[in-house]
Design an enzyme around this catalytic site. Structure first.
Site, PDB file in Angstrom:
ATOM      1  N   GLY A  46      24.502 -23.787  -6.973  1.00  0.00           N
ATOM      2  CA  GLY A  46      24.250 -23.560  -5.511  1.00  0.00           C
ATOM      3  C   GLY A  46      23.678 -24.893  -5.354  1.00  0.00           C
ATOM      4  O   GLY A  46      23.311 -25.862  -5.880  1.00  0.00           O
ATOM      5  N   GLN A  51      18.308 -30.281  -0.234  1.00  0.00           N
ATOM      6  CA  GLN A  51      18.535 -31.145  -1.415  1.00  0.00           C
ATOM      7  C   GLN A  51      19.268 -32.566  -0.806  1.00  0.00           C
ATOM      8  O   GLN A  51      19.364 -33.346  -1.564  1.00  0.00           O
ATOM      9  CB  GLN A  51      19.114 -30.533  -2.383  1.00  0.00           C
ATOM     10  CG  GLN A  51      18.379 -29.488  -3.204  1.00  0.00           C
ATOM     11  CD  GLN A  51      18.952 -28.603  -4.099  1.00  0.00           C
ATOM     12  OE1 GLN A  51      19.744 -27.772  -3.823  1.00  0.00           O
ATOM     13  NE2 GLN A  51      18.977 -29.061  -5.297  1.00  0.00           N
ATOM     14  N   CYS A  92      17.767 -27.584 -11.926  1.00  0.00           N
ATOM     15  CA  CYS A  92      17.957 -27.714 -10.426  1.00  0.00           C
ATOM     16  C   CYS A  92      18.344 -29.268 -10.266  1.00  0.00           C
ATOM     17  O   CYS A  92      18.093 -30.266 -11.235  1.00  0.00           O
ATOM     18  CB  CYS A  92      16.642 -27.874  -9.857  1.00  0.00           C
ATOM     19  SG  CYS A  92      16.526 -28.070  -8.049  1.00  0.00           S
ATOM     20  N   LEU A  93      19.516 -29.413  -9.573  1.00  0.00           N
ATOM     21  CA  LEU A  93      20.110 -30.530  -9.539  1.00  0.00           C
ATOM     22  C   LEU A  93      19.234 -31.774  -8.748  1.00  0.00           C
ATOM     23  O   LEU A  93      19.254 -32.906  -9.068  1.00  0.00           O
ATOM     24  CB  LEU A  93      21.217 -30.412  -8.572  1.00  0.00           C
ATOM     25  CG  LEU A  93      22.492 -29.722  -8.845  1.00  0.00           C
ATOM     26  CD1 LEU A  93      23.431 -29.459  -7.712  1.00  0.00           C
ATOM     27  CD2 LEU A  93      23.297 -30.188 -10.233  1.00  0.00           C
ATOM     28  N   HIS A 134      16.306 -19.002  -5.652  1.00  0.00           N
ATOM     29  CA  HIS A 134      15.849 -20.367  -6.004  1.00  0.00           C
ATOM     30  C   HIS A 134      16.407 -21.416  -4.953  1.00  0.00           C
ATOM     31  O   HIS A 134      15.410 -22.099  -4.443  1.00  0.00           O
ATOM     32  CB  HIS A 134      16.847 -21.014  -7.455  1.00  0.00           C
ATOM     33  CG  HIS A 134      17.001 -22.277  -7.498  1.00  0.00           C
ATOM     34  ND1 HIS A 134      16.296 -22.804  -8.793  1.00  0.00           N
ATOM     35  CD2 HIS A 134      17.266 -23.471  -6.921  1.00  0.00           C
ATOM     36  CE1 HIS A 134      16.541 -24.163  -8.822  1.00  0.00           C
ATOM     37  NE2 HIS A 134      17.146 -24.530  -7.643  1.00  0.00           N
ATOM     38  N   GLU A 135      17.507 -21.039  -4.222  1.00  0.00           N
ATOM     39  CA  GLU A 135      18.055 -21.763  -2.944  1.00  0.00           C
ATOM     40  C   GLU A 135      17.182 -21.395  -1.713  1.00  0.00           C
ATOM     41  O   GLU A 135      16.881 -22.479  -1.085  1.00  0.00           O
ATOM     42  CB  GLU A 135      19.433 -21.659  -2.545  1.00  0.00           C
ATOM     43  CG  GLU A 135      20.511 -21.796  -3.522  1.00  0.00           C
ATOM     44  CD  GLU A 135      20.378 -23.098  -4.552  1.00  0.00           C
ATOM     45  OE1 GLU A 135      19.909 -24.002  -3.910  1.00  0.00           O
ATOM     46  OE2 GLU A 135      20.801 -22.953  -5.548  1.00  0.00           O
ATOM     47  N   HIS A 138      14.201 -23.463  -1.905  1.00  0.00           N
ATOM     48  CA  HIS A 138      14.283 -24.959  -1.324  1.00  0.00           C
ATOM     49  C   HIS A 138      14.068 -24.968   0.165  1.00  0.00           C
ATOM     50  O   HIS A 138      13.533 -25.946   0.597  1.00  0.00           O
ATOM     51  CB  HIS A 138      15.569 -25.193  -1.938  1.00  0.00           C
ATOM     52  CG  HIS A 138      15.878 -26.018  -3.069  1.00  0.00           C
ATOM     53  ND1 HIS A 138      15.150 -26.997  -3.308  1.00  0.00           N
ATOM     54  CD2 HIS A 138      16.704 -25.606  -4.137  1.00  0.00           C
ATOM     55  CE1 HIS A 138      15.624 -27.376  -4.912  1.00  0.00           C
ATOM     56  NE2 HIS A 138      16.493 -26.690  -5.192  1.00  0.00           N
TER      57      HIS A 138
HETATM   58  O1  GNR Z   1      23.123 -25.543 -10.756  1.00  0.00           O
HETATM   59  C1  GNR Z   1      22.128 -24.884 -10.860  1.00  0.00           C
HETATM   60  N1  GNR Z   1      22.059 -23.929 -11.787  1.00  0.00           N
HETATM   61  C2  GNR Z   1      21.023 -23.147 -11.855  1.00  0.00           C
HETATM   62  C3  GNR Z   1      20.527 -22.446 -13.057  1.00  0.00           C
HETATM   63  C4  GNR Z   1      19.535 -21.478 -13.167  1.00  0.00           C
HETATM   64  C5  GNR Z   1      18.761 -21.109 -12.026  1.00  0.00           C
HETATM   65  C6  GNR Z   1      19.120 -21.812 -10.828  1.00  0.00           C
HETATM   66  C7  GNR Z   1      20.100 -22.694 -10.937  1.00  0.00           C
HETATM   67  S1  GNR Z   1      20.445 -23.324  -9.310  1.00  0.00           S
HETATM   68  C8  GNR Z   1      21.152 -24.886  -9.758  1.00  0.00           C
HETATM   69  C9  GNR Z   1      21.500 -25.919  -8.579  1.00  0.00           C
HETATM   70  C10 GNR Z   1      20.371 -26.208  -7.655  1.00  0.00           C
HETATM   71  O2  GNR Z   1      19.379 -27.047  -8.006  1.00  0.00           O
HETATM   72  N2  GNR Z   1      20.449 -25.223  -6.733  1.00  0.00           N
HETATM   73  O3  GNR Z   1      19.315 -25.641  -5.721  1.00  0.00           O
HETATM   74 NI    NI Z   2      17.641 -26.349  -7.000  1.00  0.00          NI
END
Ligand code: GNR
Ligand code: NI
Length: 170
Positions: A46, A51, A92-93, A134-135, A138
């Site tokens: 995601g 980001q 998270c990236l 999670h997104e 952000h």
């Molecule tokens: O790639 C991603 N893997 C992930 C693994 C577990 C819970 C959430 C994520 S999201 C993350 C990509 C990202 O940072 N999205 O904002």
């Molecule tokens: Ni993230």
């Protein structure tokens, strides 16, 4: 198409609150394409516009194994979230090489526009439910490390600041 640079924690721009998209036009469609390309290149499931330093309510997700089910969620709203929570390992990236447990609702019902401006409702569970939550965090300026203890968060901050200084010197 373009691969865009991803902001790294603790960059303060990750804490900006995204504004709703007024109209799903060509600019937004290009943004969605670039975000998908950036997400696939970084091997994420995601990516939120925040980001890549764009502060508009746009998310892309692909939780499929074959990485061939791209999804765009524009102006997403949680219509319902299950009382039941589960602890899952998150990464998270924007927080490279850090993984830790976060408690999230097991299931959510979300309403959003797609890349064509059509409204849709999604019943999500499993990885999709986790990723959507999670997104959407952000877009509110929240990074998953903010759910961890201040001690862990400070250790992560120090480690990433060091790594980024090192990367600049390299
Ligand atoms: O790639 C991603 N893997 C992930 C693994 C577990 C819970 C959430 C994520 S999201 C993350 C990509 C990202 O940072 N999205 O904002
Ligand atoms: Ni993230």
């Amino acid at each position: 198409m373009a691969i865009l640079p991803i902001l790294c924690y603790p960059n303060p721009r990750l804490h900006k609150v995204a504004k709703p998209v007024a109209q799903v036009d060509e600019r937004i469609q290009t943004l969605v394409k670039d975000m998908l390309e950036t997400m696939y290149d970084a091997q994420g499931i995601g990516l939120a516009a925040t980001q890549i330093d764009v502060h508009e309510r746009v998310i892309v997700i692909d939780v499929s194994e074959k990485r061939n089910e791209p999804m765009a969620l524009i102006n997403p709203e949680i219509l319902w979230a299950s009382e039941g929570k589960q602890l899952g390992e998150e990464g998270c990236l924007s927080v490279p090489c850090i993984y830790d447990g976060v408690e999230r609702s097991i299931a959510v019902k979300v309403k959003a526009l797609d890349e064509n401006g059509n409204s849709r409702e999604i019943d999500a569970e499993g990885m999709l439910a986790i990723c959507i939550q999670h997104e959407m965090d952000h877009l509110l300026g929240k990074v998953f490390v903010e759910y961890l203890s201040p001690l862990k968060r400070n250790r992560i901050k120090t480690k990433l600041v060091k790594a980024q200084k090192q990367a600049l010197r390299a």
